[in-house]
Design a protein around this motif. Sequence first.
Motif, short mmCIF file in Angstrom:
data_model
loop_
_atom_site.label_atom_id
_atom_site.label_comp_id
_atom_site.label_asym_id
_atom_site.label_seq_id
_atom_site.Cartn_x
_atom_site.Cartn_y
_atom_site.Cartn_z
N LEU A 1 -5.77 4.76 1.91
CA LEU A 1 -6.58 3.87 0.93
C LEU A 1 -6.03 2.53 0.95
CD1 LEU A 1 -8.15 6.10 -1.87
CD2 LEU A 1 -9.12 5.06 0.24
N PHE A 2 -4.73 2.35 0.32
CA PHE A 2 -4.10 1.05 0.42
C PHE A 2 -3.97 0.47 1.61
CE2 PHE A 2 -0.78 -2.01 -0.49
CZ PHE A 2 -0.92 -2.01 -2.04
N PHE A 3 -3.45 1.07 2.52
CA PHE A 3 -3.26 0.52 3.92
C PHE A 3 -4.81 -0.06 4.34
CE2 PHE A 3 -3.17 0.75 8.53
CZ PHE A 3 -2.06 -0.38 8.63
N ALA A 4 -5.73 0.73 4.23
CA ALA A 4 -7.28 0.36 4.77
C ALA A 4 -7.43 -0.83 3.90
CB ALA A 4 -7.90 1.35 4.58
N THR A 5 -7.43 -0.80 2.81
CA THR A 5 -8.11 -1.86 1.93
C THR A 5 -7.27 -3.11 1.71
OG1 THR A 5 -7.35 -1.03 -0.10
CG2 THR A 5 -9.60 -0.42 0.75
N ARG A 6 -5.90 -2.76 1.23
CA ARG A 6 -4.94 -3.88 0.93
C ARG A 6 -4.17 -4.59 2.02
NH1 ARG A 6 -3.59 -4.17 -5.22
NH2 ARG A 6 -5.65 -3.39 -6.08
N ILE A 7 -4.17 -3.95 3.11
CA ILE A 7 -3.57 -4.61 4.21
C ILE A 7 -4.68 -4.79 5.33
CG2 ILE A 7 -1.68 -4.16 6.06
CD1 ILE A 7 -0.62 -4.13 3.33
N LEU B 1 -9.01 -22.71 -1.63
CA LEU B 1 -8.37 -21.91 -2.73
C LEU B 1 -8.57 -20.43 -2.61
CD1 LEU B 1 -6.58 -22.31 -5.37
CD2 LEU B 1 -8.33 -22.00 -6.59
N PRO B 2 -9.76 -19.72 -2.11
CA PRO B 2 -9.86 -18.27 -1.79
C PRO B 2 -8.92 -17.94 -0.92
CG PRO B 2 -12.12 -19.31 -2.24
CD PRO B 2 -11.01 -20.45 -2.25
N LEU B 3 -8.76 -18.83 0.24
CA LEU B 3 -7.70 -18.59 1.48
C LEU B 3 -6.48 -18.56 0.93
CD1 LEU B 3 -7.31 -17.83 4.36
CD2 LEU B 3 -7.44 -20.20 4.71
N VAL B 4 -6.03 -19.61 0.24
CA VAL B 4 -4.65 -19.66 -0.42
C VAL B 4 -4.47 -18.29 -1.32
CG1 VAL B 4 -3.33 -20.90 -1.93
CG2 VAL B 4 -4.64 -22.32 -0.32
N PHE B 5 -5.29 -18.03 -2.10
CA PHE B 5 -4.96 -16.61 -3.14
C PHE B 5 -4.82 -15.30 -2.16
CE2 PHE B 5 -5.30 -19.28 -7.01
CZ PHE B 5 -4.65 -18.52 -7.63
N LEU B 6 -5.84 -15.40 -1.25
CA LEU B 6 -5.73 -14.11 -0.29
C LEU B 6 -4.31 -14.14 0.36
CD1 LEU B 6 -9.13 -13.92 0.95
CD2 LEU B 6 -8.20 -12.17 -0.10
N THR B 7 -3.87 -15.18 0.75
CA THR B 7 -2.51 -15.35 1.42
C THR B 7 -1.39 -15.37 0.51
OG1 THR B 7 -3.73 -16.93 3.17
CG2 THR B 7 -1.29 -17.03 3.08
N LEU B 8 -1.61 -15.76 -0.50
CA LEU B 8 -0.40 -15.47 -1.42
C LEU B 8 -0.25 -14.07 -1.86
CD1 LEU B 8 -0.60 -18.70 -3.75
CD2 LEU B 8 1.07 -18.16 -2.01
N ALA B 9 -1.41 -13.44 -2.21
CA ALA B 9 -1.36 -11.91 -2.73
C ALA B 9 -0.96 -10.85 -1.41
CB ALA B 9 -2.73 -11.52 -2.97
N LEU B 10 -1.17 -11.30 -0.38
CA LEU B 10 -0.80 -10.34 0.68
C LEU B 10 0.81 -9.69 0.90
CD1 LEU B 10 -1.51 -8.75 3.16
CD2 LEU B 10 -0.90 -10.77 4.88
N VAL C 1 1.97 -5.94 0.71
CA VAL C 1 2.89 -5.20 1.66
C VAL C 1 3.91 -4.75 1.15
CG1 VAL C 1 4.39 -5.78 3.75
CG2 VAL C 1 2.04 -6.64 3.55
N MET C 2 4.67 -5.62 -0.03
CA MET C 2 5.87 -4.93 -0.57
C MET C 2 5.35 -3.57 -1.44
SD MET C 2 8.25 -6.54 -3.76
CE MET C 2 6.60 -6.45 -4.90
N TRP C 3 4.18 -3.54 -2.15
CA TRP C 3 3.58 -2.60 -2.79
C TRP C 3 3.46 -1.34 -1.96
CZ3 TRP C 3 -1.15 -2.36 -6.33
CH2 TRP C 3 -1.38 -1.27 -7.06
N PHE C 4 2.73 -1.49 -0.72
CA PHE C 4 2.44 -0.41 0.22
C PHE C 4 3.83 0.33 0.63
CE2 PHE C 4 1.93 0.74 4.78
CZ PHE C 4 1.01 2.17 4.34
N SER C 5 4.70 -0.59 1.04
CA SER C 5 6.01 0.07 1.89
C SER C 5 6.81 0.68 0.46
CB SER C 5 6.97 -1.18 2.01
OG SER C 5 7.56 -2.10 1.05
N GLN C 6 6.50 0.41 -0.75
CA GLN C 6 7.22 1.29 -1.99
C GLN C 6 6.39 2.48 -2.07
OE1 GLN C 6 6.72 -1.63 -5.20
NE2 GLN C 6 8.81 -2.58 -4.90
N SER C 7 5.19 2.64 -1.96
CA SER C 7 4.37 3.58 -1.99
C SER C 7 4.69 4.62 -0.83
CB SER C 7 2.76 3.36 -1.89
OG SER C 7 2.48 2.53 -2.89
N VAL C 8 4.98 3.99 0.47
CA VAL C 8 5.13 4.93 1.70
C VAL C 8 6.63 5.82 1.31
CG1 VAL C 8 5.68 4.99 3.97
CG2 VAL C 8 3.57 3.71 3.06
N ARG C 9 7.53 4.88 0.91
CA ARG C 9 8.85 5.21 0.58
C ARG C 9 8.76 6.37 -0.52
NH1 ARG C 9 10.64 -0.11 1.35
NH2 ARG C 9 10.84 -0.14 -1.05
#
Length: 188
Positions: free
Chosen positions: A132-138, A162-171, A175-183
């Motif tokens: 779910l995380f990969f499909a939505t947050r990545i 601003l919406p694009l800036v925040f989307l870009t800053l959140a990515l 990615v970090m949270w996803f890699s921690q979840s996979v590990r």
Amino acid sequence: YATKRQRSWIITALSSAATTFGSLPFLWDVISSGGDVTALQPRYSFAALVCRLFQGLLLADLIVGCCCYAEHITIAWGIVHHTAYIALLSYLIPSGAAHCFCLAAFMELPTLHLALSFLHPRLRHDVLFCALFFATRIVFHISLIFAFSTKLGMTVVQGNPLPLVFLTLALPGHVMWFSQSVRGTIRR
């Protein structure tokens, strides 16, 4: 709920449920148009309601968290994250771009799954959470960045970057949270 850790997830479950379900009409606009973000209907009143509800739940989580389960509130993912989203929404609602946030709020689906798994441990499924995380947050997140970076996508927010800036800053955080979840899933 028996433990303080479980109780710390109640407001998060409510918040992620409200935003996930609140995102569905906006997500439907884009899906039914074949992925065209210019088909996104603003639904100004509904979008503002979803955003204000999210703000209120974020604030409630901070206040209750600091009073009742401070050891589970982190600086980065608690105070800074919640405060940044409260501020962002305070800007997006009057600027007329709350519907873009509501579309992106579908990314709360894995948080809803995570919160429910803390509240009801039998619902925990690490591989499902990662999927779910990969499909939505990545994947969905990257597709939103691309969609809102085009000239047509920028028209959805009247050229507001601003919406694009925040989307870009959140990515990177996603990615970090996803890699921690996979590990963590591999380790378990």
